[in-house]
Structures are given as C-alpha cells and as structure tokens.
Design an enzyme around this catalytic site. Structure first.
Site, PDB file in Angstrom:
ATOM      1  N   HIS A 249       2.868   3.199  -8.918  1.00  0.00           N
ATOM      2  CA  HIS A 249       2.687   1.768  -9.201  1.00  0.00           C
ATOM      3  C   HIS A 249       3.901   1.198  -9.937  1.00  0.00           C
ATOM      4  CE1 HIS A 249      -1.288   2.106  -7.664  1.00  0.00           C
ATOM      5  NE2 HIS A 249      -1.787   2.769  -8.691  1.00  0.00           N
TER       6      HIS A 249
ATOM      7  N   ASP B 146       0.831  -1.208   0.000  1.00  0.00           N
ATOM      8  CA  ASP B 146       0.000   0.000   0.000  1.00  0.00           C
ATOM      9  C   ASP B 146       0.869   1.263   0.000  1.00  0.00           C
ATOM     10  OD1 ASP B 146      -2.283   1.488   0.016  1.00  0.00           O
ATOM     11  OD2 ASP B 146      -2.764   1.153   2.130  1.00  0.00           O
TER      12      ASP B 146
ATOM     13  N   LEU C 203      11.186 -20.671  -3.950  1.00  0.00           N
ATOM     14  CA  LEU C 203      10.180 -19.719  -3.460  1.00  0.00           C
ATOM     15  C   LEU C 203       8.923 -19.740  -4.337  1.00  0.00           C
ATOM     16  CD1 LEU C 203       9.437 -17.126  -1.702  1.00  0.00           C
ATOM     17  CD2 LEU C 203      10.433 -15.804  -3.581  1.00  0.00           C
TER      18      LEU C 203
HETATM   19  C1  FPP Z   1      -2.138   0.153  -3.286  1.00  0.00           C
HETATM   20  O1  FPP Z   1      -1.592   1.436  -3.270  1.00  0.00           O
HETATM   21  C2  FPP Z   1      -1.523  -0.585  -4.370  1.00  0.00           C
HETATM   22  C3  FPP Z   1      -2.175  -1.182  -5.385  1.00  0.00           C
HETATM   23  C4  FPP Z   1      -3.639  -1.141  -5.533  1.00  0.00           C
HETATM   24  C5  FPP Z   1      -1.453  -1.841  -6.466  1.00  0.00           C
HETATM   25  C6  FPP Z   1      -0.273  -2.612  -6.025  1.00  0.00           C
HETATM   26  C7  FPP Z   1       0.520  -2.988  -7.195  1.00  0.00           C
HETATM   27  C8  FPP Z   1       1.861  -2.954  -7.233  1.00  0.00           C
HETATM   28  C9  FPP Z   1       2.688  -2.591  -6.096  1.00  0.00           C
HETATM   29  C10 FPP Z   1       2.591  -3.370  -8.436  1.00  0.00           C
HETATM   30  C11 FPP Z   1       2.304  -4.789  -8.720  1.00  0.00           C
HETATM   31  C12 FPP Z   1       3.312  -5.375  -9.542  1.00  0.00           C
HETATM   32  C13 FPP Z   1       3.190  -6.547 -10.124  1.00  0.00           C
HETATM   33  C14 FPP Z   1       4.361  -7.141 -10.734  1.00  0.00           C
HETATM   34  C15 FPP Z   1       1.922  -7.275 -10.202  1.00  0.00           C
HETATM   35  P1  FPP Z   1      -2.538   2.677  -3.517  1.00  0.00           P
HETATM   36  O2  FPP Z   1      -2.523   2.977  -4.974  1.00  0.00           O
HETATM   37  O3  FPP Z   1      -3.874   2.390  -2.952  1.00  0.00           O
HETATM   38  O4  FPP Z   1      -1.804   3.775  -2.723  1.00  0.00           O
HETATM   39  P2  FPP Z   1      -2.499   4.983  -1.940  1.00  0.00           P
HETATM   40  O5  FPP Z   1      -3.307   4.364  -0.827  1.00  0.00           O
HETATM   41  O6  FPP Z   1      -1.345   5.762  -1.438  1.00  0.00           O
HETATM   42  O7  FPP Z   1      -3.347   5.724  -2.926  1.00  0.00           O
END
Ligand code: FPP
Length: 255
Positions: free
Chosen positions: A51, A34, A145
């Site tokens: 992201h 997050d 893993l």
């Molecule tokens: C939450 O942060 C994150 C997500 C909804 C997406 C997570 C995805 C990645 C970290 C990349 C994934 C990579 C692969 C290889 C699948 P948020 O956008 O809700 O953050 P915020 O709460 O600060 O807005």
C-alpha cells in the site's frame, strides 16, 4: 518516436515517453488500484508495504494524467467493503491520504490540481477526514486536473442513498415520480457534477468492477493490465489512453 519530458516530482518513472496523441484524450479516467498485497507478497514483504508503494504510483498516475490533459482522475482508494480487512491494515490505509497530502499537497496546489473526495464521510477516522478536507479547501479554487479520491466508497450504497433521497422528496411532495430521469439521478450521486468516466482501468489482472461506479461506468471503455498497482507508471497510463484512442464508442448505436 520518443519524447523527453521535464522531470518534476522526482520519482522512479520512465523519463522517456512514447509519442502521444492529444486528440480524443479521455476527459475522465477512473482507476481500480489493485494488487498492492500481491505485489508485496511476491517480494516477501508485508501487505502494508504494498500500500505504501502504491501511494507512489498514485503520484505517478496523477503526473501522467496531468501531462495528458485528462480533466478528472478518480482513484478507488478504499471501498465500503474494505472495512472487512484486518484492523491494522485498515488503520494503515486510513493514514495514507494524510501521508500523501502531507508530502504532495503544496506540489498539487502549484500544479493547479483540485482534490476531491467521493465516499461516505461517516465511519472515516477524523484524521483522514481532516486531511481530505484541508486538501479540498486549499485546492477548491484550482481549475486544472481534478484528483478525486473514492474513499469509503461503494456504488450500491451511493445508489441506495440516492433512492432514499428521491423517495423522501416524493413523500414530501417536492418531486413527482415522472420527474425522475437519468440526469436527475446523476445529480444525486456522489459523482454529481463530474462527467461519467470515459475509461476505467483495473490493475493486477482482475476483471471485475467491485462495486465501483456501477451507474457511471455504463458506457466506459475498459482497460485491464496484469501489472500490480505499485508498478504502475506513466507509460501504463499512456498505453491505456492510446488503446482508448483506437476504440470506437457507439453507445449502443451504429458508427
Ligand atoms: C487493493 O489492493 C488496494 C487497496 C484496497 C488500497 C488502494 C490504496 C492505495 C493504492 C494507496 C492510496 C493512496 C492514497 C494517497 C489514498 P489489494 O490490497 O486488494 O491487493 P491484493 O488484491 O493483491 O491483495
């Protein structure tokens, strides 16, 4: 005491590791990644850059989990609720698995990593599904893993589907209600075959589960950090594991 480690997978990750204990390493670590949006916002960047940078942290977490001898690493990459986000952001998130795998799959194969996916396939774009399926197929024989992406995953949907399936089996006379047990339910969840997470990590200072593995996390140890996911590096995982190793798990009993 610090230990110098080899630097495979070139990246911005601390090269000096804290001394680690290989005793009582959690078998399964799950992470709610997050804070991508807030990380980007705090730098005046579009959310998608958060992201994109978060993808690099996925790589760092994978390396660190492998170094520590963790057997399963489950990453919450997209929830069944994330479809509510603007289409541009959803489209970008759906391209990340294939982008990540295009860059990393050969290395993952070489490192004996097995890629898995846990989530609803319906609704995922074909290109996302194709990338995941190719990775799962090419790493199916690996026994290192397990890198398990929770993609289009929601715990309530998972449990609803499980109940529907068991209900159907009862209706068809293939199952008696008395045969329903926690073990049977486990086997019908998307995580079937994997042990429950021993440790759940959430970044960005938020302290909630957000519909993630609600059944499987019943006795997991929780570790929260204020850092945003794009900043997550191996030392954070080491720190979380060290904290886990200091805890006593009682499962409702006494030590
Ligand atoms: C939450 O942060 C994150 C997500 C909804 C997406 C997570 C995805 C990645 C970290 C990349 C994934 C990579 C692969 C290889 C699948 P948020 O956008 O809700 O953050 P915020 O709460 O600060 O807005």
């Amino acid at each position: 005491m610090i230990k110098r480690v080899r630097s495979w997978w070139k990246q911005k990750d601390p090269q000096l590791l804290p001394e680690r204990s290989m005793d009582n390493v959690p078998e399964h670590v799950a992470i709610i990644m997050d804070g991508n949006g807030r990380w980007a916002k705090s730098r005046g960047l579009p959310r998608i850059v958060g992201h994109q940078t978060g993808m690099k942290a996925v790589k760092r977490a994978t390396i660190a989990a492998d170094e520590l001898g963790i057997k399963y690493l489950t990453l919450y990459a997209f929830s069944t609720e994330n479809w509510k986000r603007p289409k541009d952001e959803v489209d970008f998130l759906m391209r990340l698995p294939q982008e990540f795998l295009a860059i990393e799959l050969d290395e993952l194969i070489q490192k004996n990593v097995q890629v898995r996916m846990m989530g609803d396939r319906d609704g995922l774009p074909q290109h996302t599904l194709n990338a995941m399926e190719e990775a799962m197929r090419r790493t199916a024989g690996n026994d290192g893993l397990v890198l398990n992406f929770a993609l289009n995953y929601g715990s309530r949907k998972e449990m609803t589907d499980c109940m529907k399936e068991l209900g159907k089996q009862i209706q068809e006379g293939r199952l008696s209600p008395d045969e329903i047990s926690p073990e049977l339910i486990d086997r019908h969840l998307l995580s079937g075959g994997m042990p429950d997470p021993d440790l759940i990590i959430r970044t960005s200072g938020e302290m909630r589960l957000s519909n993630f593995m609600l059944w499987q996390l019943a006795y997991s140890e929780m570790w929260f950090t204020d850092i945003y996911w794009p900043e997550f590096n191996r030392n954070h995982l080491y720190e979380a594991v060290a904290e886990y190793q200091r805890r006593t798990r009682r499962y409702g009993g006494l030590t």
